[in-house]
Enzyme design. Sequence first.
Site, PDB file in Angstrom:
ATOM      1  N   SER A 143      48.436  76.533  39.234  1.00  0.00           N
ATOM      2  CA  SER A 143      49.006  77.769  38.736  1.00  0.00           C
ATOM      3  C   SER A 143      48.048  78.658  37.993  1.00  0.00           C
ATOM      4  O   SER A 143      46.943  78.288  37.656  1.00  0.00           O
ATOM      5  CB  SER A 143      50.130  77.415  37.792  1.00  0.00           C
ATOM      6  N   GLY A 144      48.510  79.842  37.736  1.00  0.00           N
ATOM      7  CA  GLY A 144      47.785  80.760  36.875  1.00  0.00           C
ATOM      8  C   GLY A 144      48.607  80.988  35.633  1.00  0.00           C
ATOM      9  O   GLY A 144      48.790  82.107  35.217  1.00  0.00           O
ATOM     10  N   CYS A 145      49.159  79.944  35.083  1.00  0.00           N
ATOM     11  CA  CYS A 145      50.050  80.077  33.924  1.00  0.00           C
ATOM     12  C   CYS A 145      49.329  80.683  32.719  1.00  0.00           C
ATOM     13  O   CYS A 145      48.114  80.769  32.694  1.00  0.00           O
ATOM     14  CB  CYS A 145      50.593  78.731  33.486  1.00  0.00           C
ATOM     15  N   GLY A 146      50.119  81.062  31.729  1.00  0.00           N
ATOM     16  CA  GLY A 146      49.547  81.544  30.485  1.00  0.00           C
ATOM     17  C   GLY A 146      50.092  80.721  29.348  1.00  0.00           C
ATOM     18  O   GLY A 146      51.230  80.257  29.402  1.00  0.00           O
TER      19      GLY A 146
END
Lengths: 264, 374
Positions: B8-11
Amino acid sequence: MEVKQVSENVYEIVCGTVHYKELNTKIKDLVKAGAEKIILKEVYGQRYIGTGIKESVKIDIYGTAGNDLGIFLYGPEIEVFGNAQDGVGNTMMAGKIIVRGHAGDVCGYGMRGGKVYIEGDVGYRVGIHMKGYKHLIPTFIIGGKAGNFFGEYMAGGRLILLGLNRKPGEDIVGDYCATGMHGGVMYIRGEVPQRYLGKEVRVFEVDEEDMKILREELKGFSEAFSIPVEEILSEPFTKIVPVSARPYGRMYAHRWGIASGLIK
Amino acid sequence: MIERCEMSGCGLAGIVNRDGKKISGKYIYDSITSMKERGNGMGAGYAAYGIYPDMAEYYAFHVMLDDLDVESEVKAVLNRFFKIVKSEIIPTKSVPSLYKKTKPPVFYRYFVEPKEDAKLPLESEEDMVVRSVMTINDGIEGAYVISSGKNMGAFKGVGHPDEIGDFFEIKEYEGYIWLAHTRFPTNTPGWWGGAHPFTLLDWAIVHNGEITSYGTNKRYVEMFGYKCTLLTDTEVAAYLFDLLFRKHRLPIRAVFMAMAAPFWKDVDYYKEIGMERLFDVAKMIRTVYAPAMLNGPFAMLFAFKDGVIGFNDRIKLRPFVAAINGDTVYMASEESAIRVVCKEPEKVWMPKAGEPVIALLNHCKEEDVCYPAE
């Protein structure tokens, strides 16, 4: 987002937390309408600033520039009065980016032209897969230190690392420096521990030709941050160049190809 | 059961006041919402410490119920282990945009006191709490304990961070530690239980990335009785922390050395430069705790009652920035998410790979932070 005209062809945008799409559309519209300078105030991580513009416009950024600042940049000049995040100058083609602060990881990725000057440190994987083509030579200069994987798989261009803020005993660059490098040149102010370097490169002392290149390249950096070129050149540089243009050429090659001399 | 990890490219974002002063949920809300772009609206969540000062001596169970009918079953299990001091529905606000995605479950919170006679022989109180959590998660269909620590709680679900924050009225809470997450699920379903943070006792974790060693780690923690039921890889990290930190009582740095282990070539280098002791310790940890090593790209924030620790995978494949301003320490995926709530911090930096940023409360010394505190 507030937009106002400061003077003829100069605009100011107060960005706040506006979405990058809205901001970048506004910037493009202003450029189309003839803007020569756009000042962005209170920038909070808006991405892709400066992309998709071919006109020569100056963009000043106050605040924190978001990821992929100047991605695919094709002419504009960007100056950041603050820090930048990851991916500065990603796949940049032409133009100039100046960052008066630090920048994050993966800056200058696949860069193929133009100039990037960073005043402070940069993160991991900076200058990876930088490339050049004929007259196109990208230059990426870092005033501070760099993290691991500096110039990994570098294929062209010039990576210059100065470490001007380095404290005694501190490394100027991290591990896996120049791993898989097969083109271009790296100039590092100081020494790089051998254990950090990839097998694909060799270290040289700089000669007169290199000094000429350095003097030329450092001119812009020196002007941007008001540091005399002579002061920067007061310490010896290390030059790092690849041993082979195709370090992995034989890796998956068929024995026949190697034997017949087709694969070197 | 789907058992795949998440890419993912989560934050993520975390705020801790080292003085223990309460911070409004507004700040973490603004910080994580400024990174909305890093998620896709399929998961967001918050963890907060110090939010139940009047009930601080009881374990606060936040339980997610797919159906209100299973509440009686949850209560029955809890009654076996605890005396329930107070139980109530967690107040939520109507957020119409949320309902377009999924039907929100019901959230209950219970304040409970362990029953002395419910403990198994040799079992500690914490072990019993963990056992009760596993019993509910594994045994009751449609009920999931999303947090089980004292004076803390997790709030999470399917939505953007602002939607979930509004739903749970996060701005109304005050805590001295806050974690937040926005999710971009790719390999596992985006469902209410799969949102971050993941918690157990008072550990809470938010994570950006993918634990490619999930299979190994899962088998390892299962040997110690943990059950992975939430269909995502981050859960396993929470159980690993509990195992290494609380049960095996490793010092903080040893825990992180096990999880983001140095490469063997670097371990050998310690010896070359004469750091014999570090060499020995690193070698032992790598050998004994090989199945606890987390591989793959990740940045993680890990909170507990005494502070927040942030760390990266050992080659830094996910972004991670930290900042200090007075007694407050900020950590986030992007520097802008820190500056949105603290314009000019005294110090901002990009931590090195595998090197934990340890922000403990002022009254805690690193060597004293060991579980259970004695």
